[in-house]
Motif scaffolding. Structure first.
Motif, PDB file in Angstrom:
ATOM      1  N   GLY A  32      -0.519   1.607   8.920  1.00 53.61           N
ATOM      2  CA  GLY A  32      -1.677   0.748   8.781  1.00 53.61           C
ATOM      3  C   GLY A  32      -2.978   1.450   9.113  1.00 53.61           C
ATOM      4  N   VAL A  33      -4.082   0.765   8.828  1.00 56.93           N
ATOM      5  CA  VAL A  33      -5.401   1.325   9.108  1.00 56.93           C
ATOM      6  C   VAL A  33      -5.559   1.513  10.610  1.00 56.93           C
ATOM      7  CG1 VAL A  33      -7.883   0.938   8.958  1.00 56.93           C
ATOM      8  CG2 VAL A  33      -6.397   0.219   7.074  1.00 56.93           C
ATOM      9  N   LEU A  50      -0.358   2.771   4.167  1.00 59.00           N
ATOM     10  CA  LEU A  50      -0.915   1.457   3.877  1.00 59.00           C
ATOM     11  C   LEU A  50       0.079   0.636   3.059  1.00 59.00           C
ATOM     12  CD1 LEU A  50      -4.542   2.491   2.843  1.00 59.00           C
ATOM     13  CD2 LEU A  50      -3.721   1.807   5.108  1.00 59.00           C
ATOM     14  N   SER A  52      -0.941  -0.991   0.193  1.00 61.72           N
ATOM     15  CA  SER A  52      -2.048  -1.277  -0.725  1.00 61.72           C
ATOM     16  C   SER A  52      -1.690  -1.125  -2.192  1.00 61.72           C
ATOM     17  CB  SER A  52      -3.224  -0.340  -0.394  1.00 61.72           C
ATOM     18  OG  SER A  52      -2.843   1.021  -0.511  1.00 61.72           O
ATOM     19  N   GLU A  59      -9.142  -5.310  -1.456  1.00 65.65           N
ATOM     20  CA  GLU A  59      -8.455  -5.050  -0.193  1.00 65.65           C
ATOM     21  C   GLU A  59      -7.907  -3.625  -0.152  1.00 65.65           C
ATOM     22  OE1 GLU A  59      -4.506  -6.690   2.194  1.00 65.65           O
ATOM     23  OE2 GLU A  59      -5.493  -7.981   0.713  1.00 65.65           O
ATOM     24  N   ASP A  63      -9.165  -0.902   2.683  1.00 60.40           N
ATOM     25  CA  ASP A  63      -8.210  -0.274   3.604  1.00 60.40           C
ATOM     26  C   ASP A  63      -8.184   1.241   3.420  1.00 60.40           C
ATOM     27  OD1 ASP A  63      -7.572  -2.708   4.661  1.00 60.40           O
ATOM     28  OD2 ASP A  63      -5.630  -2.892   3.657  1.00 60.40           O
ATOM     29  N   SER A  64      -8.238   1.693   2.182  1.00 59.94           N
ATOM     30  CA  SER A  64      -8.192   3.132   1.916  1.00 59.94           C
ATOM     31  C   SER A  64      -9.437   3.831   2.446  1.00 59.94           C
ATOM     32  CB  SER A  64      -8.044   3.382   0.410  1.00 59.94           C
ATOM     33  OG  SER A  64      -6.848   2.804  -0.084  1.00 59.94           O
TER      34      SER A  64
END
Length: 421
Positions: A32-33, A50, A52, A59, A63-64
């Motif tokens: 995760g972030v 992630l 994603s 989103e 996040d990236s």
């Protein structure tokens, strides 16, 4: 830190972390972030995993970018955006939009597109992505429940998602060596192209490409492109030679398999596990949705099985059955009900003393890891190309293998345990 990697799913992150680890980079996987104020682990490379790949585009981009900022703050000089070797995406994204956003954040106007992974049968020729001997759109990926791939031309696939024109560095150029590849990049940039699909049929081709991108601040592709990156840092005097781990000592406890992947490879692995006599139970998503079955009952069933062999819980099914469930429940709900069940099952199993867990499927792996609250993973020995055992660093006493649905030989579920000594 030398290299920062942003992976769009959990198994893909483990895959690329393994690639770097076995070529001599001390690599840690972060789930995760990274939250604000949390220091990333010290390592040569950090892979941020992630979830994603199939989230809404906005989103996935947010996040990236947050992951990129954390990696840059920790000292990364090069960023790799890692996606699946079968380019899992839709016409809307998320590969193109994320790559565009990272390009802007890093202040560059050019990046490669190279999902090739020859060890797992993914090759690129004249810009077309092949799975084994067939084009991508003729492989089992054409029936993927979330990202059905109906084209094999990477220039068209990337061009439909990303801003700007996508060009090709063809196989003849790759065979001519890193200098020729760099010249190919320069020629495409002179024409105003922002992305370059790169042909690759062998590991040697990936080493050539890795050498050619030593000065690129952004790379995009599968884990294969990471093969040649450690040597760049060695040439610069920044990385010593190291041996990869061959075994991983697990904590005492029980073993189990959770499989949500519906890929042809995983279904074959399930058949091999059944033939080996593993106690197994198939999970019906419709029963979960109707409340006729729940995670408590499934975990209880698993824990009631003999402890001398891994148990197997699986929702994997053939594409026709998956489509039928999606038609009844809707695509998002069908996936969510299974992922939520696997996350709760995993929590109950680990609380009850399961310490060796093999998880099949990117979405399933993401749900399980997040459900268990795992933050960082130490990369261990390779089971099959792209899939290692890992040890949880900051959570429960647990070793876990996170397998992409398409990866692994038919006997993967059976032989994986031999590397735990």
């Amino acid at each position: 830190m030398l290299l920062g990697v942003i992976a769009d799913d959990m198994t893909g992150a483990t895959d690329v972390a393994l690639m770097l680890n076995r070529t001599g980079m001390r690599t840690v996987q972060v789930i995760g972030v990274p939250p604000a104020g949390w220091a990333l682990p010290e390592a040569d490379a950090v892979v941020v995993a992630l979830k994603s790949r199939t989230t809404p585009v906005a989103e996935a981009v947010a996040d990236s970018l947050a992951a990129c900022d954390a990696l840059l703050a920790a000292g990364a000089s090069q960023i790799l955006f890692k996606y699946c070797s079968t380019f899992d995406s839709t016409a809307q994204g998320n590969i193109g939009p994320v790559a565009d956003a990272l390009m802007q954040r890093l202040g560059t106007d050019f990046a490669i597109v190279c999902p090739a992974f020859p060890a797992n049968g993914r090759s690129i020729y004249q810009g077309y992505l092949f799975v084994g001997s067939v084009p991508l759109h003729e492989s089992s990926m054409k029936d993927h429940p979330l990202t059905p791939m109906r084209d094999s031309n990477l220039m068209r696939l990337m061009g439909a998602q990303a801003k700007g024109v996508v060009g090709l560095v063809d196989y003849a150029t790759v065979l001519a060596g890193p200098g020729a590849v760099k010249a190919g990049f320069a020629a495409l940039q002179a024409k105003g192209m922002r992305y370059a699909v790169t042909d690759a049929l062998t590991n040697e081709d990936l080493m050539t490409l890795g050498h050619a991108v030593s000065e690129h601040v952004l790379l995009t592709g599968g884990s294969g492109i990471a093969m040649g990156l450690p040597q760049n840092f060695r040439r610069a005097g920044l990385l010593p030679e190291r041996a990869a781990p061959e075994r991983l000592k697990p904590p005492h406890g029980r073993a189990g398999i959770l499989s949500g992947s519906c890929s042809a490879a995983t279904r074959e692995q399930i058949r091999a596990a059944l033939a080996a006599g593993y106690p197994a139970r198939k999970i019906d998503p419709m029963e979960l949705a109707r409340g006729e079955l729940n995670a408590v009952a499934l975990a209880d069933w698993a824990l009631s099985q003999p402890a001398d062999a891994p148990f197997l819980l699986y929702s994997s099914d053939d594409p026709a059955e998956v489509s039928a469930v999606q038609e009844k429940l809707g695509r998002e709900k069908a996936g969510a009900v299974v992922e939520e069940a696997f996350a709760e099952i995993a929590r109950r199993l680990v609380d009850a003393g399961v310490t060796r867990l093999l998880v099949a499927g990117g979405e399933t792996s993401g749900a399980v890891v997040l459900g268990l609250g795992i933050r960082t993973l130490e990369i261990g020995p390779e089971i099959d190309p792209g899939v290692p055992w890992t040890r949880v660093i900051d959570g429960p006493e647990l070793v876990v293998a996170l397998k992409s649905g398409n990866f692994g030989a038919p006997d993967f579920f059976v032989k994986a345990w031999d590397l735990l000594r």
